[in-house]
Scaffold this motif. Structure first.
Motif, PDB file in Angstrom:
ATOM      1  N   VAL A  24      32.866  33.839  68.984  1.00 19.76           N
ATOM      2  CA  VAL A  24      33.411  33.894  67.622  1.00 19.76           C
ATOM      3  C   VAL A  24      33.142  32.584  66.885  1.00 19.76           C
ATOM      4  O   VAL A  24      32.730  32.572  65.719  1.00 19.76           O
ATOM      5  N   PHE A  31      32.819  35.734  60.813  1.00 16.44           N
ATOM      6  CA  PHE A  31      34.063  36.323  61.330  1.00 16.44           C
ATOM      7  C   PHE A  31      35.200  36.125  60.330  1.00 16.44           C
ATOM      8  O   PHE A  31      35.983  37.046  60.078  1.00 16.44           O
ATOM      9  N   THR A 100      26.014  38.456  67.403  1.00 15.26           N
ATOM     10  CA  THR A 100      26.708  38.069  68.628  1.00 15.26           C
ATOM     11  C   THR A 100      26.104  38.766  69.837  1.00 15.26           C
ATOM     12  O   THR A 100      25.941  38.162  70.910  1.00 15.26           O
TER      13      THR A 100
END
Length: 587
Positions: A24, A31, A100
């Motif tokens: 993250v 995010f 990601t």
């Protein structure tokens, strides 16, 4: 971290949380943007039920159609705003998930390539295959779909509950109390789900390992009549996999029906309590209706959350297996193995036994001087291949030492080891891509001239030049297929480009015809002049061309010397030479 004998480790919950937070933070701006947009979308979604309550109160107060139309227009506008914000939030979330996932895949490949060969062989290719395919795909689905949806629905659920409490704290508390059965069912499920999905993943790896090893050794299975034993092992693995899947299915069949039945409890409870409070003048009808609508609206994100939580257990177990690769052994040296003082290789008192067999090496002593060409010969089962694996750092001796420049070979970090010693066997792989891609793996900065020089060194330039696009010809099932000898030559060309100081050849030219093999070996010797070459020789012309010959018999080094000296001595090597030379003359 959990692990078993021969198995790669699995990350524990704390390690998974830290890894997730690291991912993250790596894309924190995206995010944060996704979180903010989801919050705005959830806020816009709260306007509708509140305005419905207002409409009811306005009608009860005697206001006309104009008031209702005005409030209905605001409901329409708020719905449009929610739609735009929600789609924007999902777009940002999906882009975050794809980036990601790319990081997860890249880290996985880097970690696999950093694993010592001994760790990979003990774990088995099935486990690595299952982690790199099924587990990474599950993690990818979570990052691309489940994660964004969970984020959206969690924000919506929190805002809806907050709105109920804002309307009336007592109604909010009662609605929250009605969620208790769902909380109890969720706790029951979460206590069992992770272990269940981890067991399912391990069983899948075992099935993959048995299938892969049986397929790879099909000829051996047939030769030793092991078919029934392998079928029994496959059935046992499949039965274990079936039981683990049935267990996770049982968890879902208990969890979801219990939750579905409980969804109506908060709504019914708020309506009953609201009616009782309204009868006593404690709350208006509009507030009760709005609260009921909020809780009814709450069931949709809650249902999605619980479904995603179930998927998170599966993907969490998969992520624990993928992330566990970072905890796999990388040699005792850790992050700072000493650098060898020189290229001299010393073998002192080495003994080695396989886990399910007798002793293979029995006190071997050998010194290989820098720049020397050493041939290792002997009958099958004498320990030649085992010795080559110890010299390459793939296995660690059970007793004694194998050092390069005074440093144990098995304790060198993988990157340093690959610059010191390279083992080439007859098992070669052609990677999907072009000829150029297959060669640049060894040296990414190599020029076309370097690539052609390497191909020429191993005698592969002729057939590569004959390809339609030369170096840019695609290889593999969707392109030009290569036979065993061509795959072997590509592997040897990679060795030339890698330019190690010590090259160990274990039947590296076995798939080439004798004339091509001898030409390739001599070409390699010319290219690698000044470097150490250790050849496990099955064709004795390799021994004839070597500086020294080491003869292995029954796990021991019985003779060591030049070809001429050993032939003159009349020992085991002389007998091998006479036998092979006579056979070669006949042919």
């Amino acid at each position: 971290m959990t692990t078993g004998e021969g198995l790669l480790p699995v990350a524990d919950r704390a390690q998974v949380r830290r890894a997730a937070l690291r991912l993250v933070r790596a894309d924190g701006r995206a995010f944060t943007a996704a979180l903010l947009l989801n919050a705005l979308a959830a806020g816009a979604g709260l306007v509708g039920p509140w305005l419905v309550g207002r409409i009811i109160d306005e009608v009860r107060a005697g206001h006309g159609v104009g008031t209702v139309d005005r409030l209905a227009l605001w409901i329409l506008l708020s719905s449009l705003v929610q739609l735009v914000l929600a789609r924007w939030a999902r777009y940002v979330s999906h882009r975050f998930g794809e980036r990601t996932l790319a990081r997860v895949r890249e880290e996985y490949v880097e970690r696999v390539l950093a694993l010592p060969a001994s760790v990979v062989e003990r774990a088995g290719t099935g486990d690595l295959t299952a982690r790199g395919t099924a587990d990474v795909a599950t993690v990818g689905t979570t990052l691309r779909d489940v994660g964004p949806e969970l984020l959206v629905n969690t924000v919506q659920a929190l805002f809806v509950l907050g709105a109920v409490f804002a309307l009336d704290p007592l109604l909010g508390a009662f609605g929250l109390l009605g969620l208790t059965p769902i909380w109890l069912a969720l706790r029951w499920y979460l206590r069992r789900a992770r272990d269940g999905y981890l067991a399912e993943g391990a069983a899948t790896s075992e099935v993959a390992e048995i299938v892969a090893s049986t397929a790879a050794g099909a000829r051996t299975v047939e030769a030793f009549r092991l078919r029934r034993r392998r079928i029994a092992a496959s059935r046992d693995a499949l039965e274990t996999s079936r039981r683990t899947r049935l267990h996770t299915l049982f968890l879902r069949t208990v969890f979801f029906p219990a939750v579905e039945v409980t969804y109506t409890v908060p709504v019914v409870g708020v309506l009953l309590l609201g009616g009782w409070l309204h009868a006593r003048g404690a709350v208006g009808v509009g507030a009760v209706v709005a609260a009921a609508l909020y809780l009814r609206q709450f069931t949709e994100p809650l249902d999605q959350i619980l479904m995603r939580v179930e998927q998170l257990q599966s993907s969490g177990a998969s992520f624990a297996r993928v992330e566990g690769l970072a905890r796999a052994p990388r040699g005792e040296a850790g992050g700072g193995s000493p650098v060898p003082a020189d290229d001299r290789i010393d073998v002192r008192g080495v003994r080695y036994s396989y886990e399910r067999g007798g002793e293979v090496l029995r006190g071997v002593d050998l010194t290989v001087r820098p720049g020397e060409r050493l041939a290792v010969v002997g009958p099958s089962g004498a320990g030649k291949t085992t010795l080559s694996r110890l010299l390459a750092g793939i296995d660690r001796p059970g007793a004694g030492t194998v050092t390069v420049g005074g440093v144990p070979v098995a304790e060198l970090e993988p990157e340093l080891l690959r610059r010191q010693v390279v083992l080439v066997t007859q098992e070669h792989h052609v990677f999907l891509g072009t000829v150029r891609d297959n060669l640049l793996i060894a040296e990414p900065s190599a020029t076309d001239a370097d690539l052609w020089a390497a191909l020429t060194a191993v005698g592969a330039d002729d057939w590569v030049r004959a390809l339609p696009d030369g170096l840019d010809t695609r290889l593999g099932p969707s392109g030009r297929r290569t036979d065993g000898s061509q795959a072997q030559q590509l592997a040897l060309a990679r060795v030339v480009l890698a330019d190690p100081h010590t090259l160990i050849l274990d039947e590296a030219t076995a798939l080439l015809d004798p004339a091509t093999a001898r030409h390739t070996e001599r070409a390699l010797a010319a290219v690698l002049r000044g470097r150490t070459v250790i050849a496990v020789a099955h064709r004795l012309h390799t021994a004839h061309d070597a500086d020294r010959v080491a003869v292995m018999e029954d796990g021991r080094l019985t003779e060591l010397g030049t070809h001429e000296d050993l032939v003159a001595a009349g020992g085991a090597y002389a007998a091998l030479w006479r036998t092979w030379h006579g056979d070669a003359a006949e042919h």
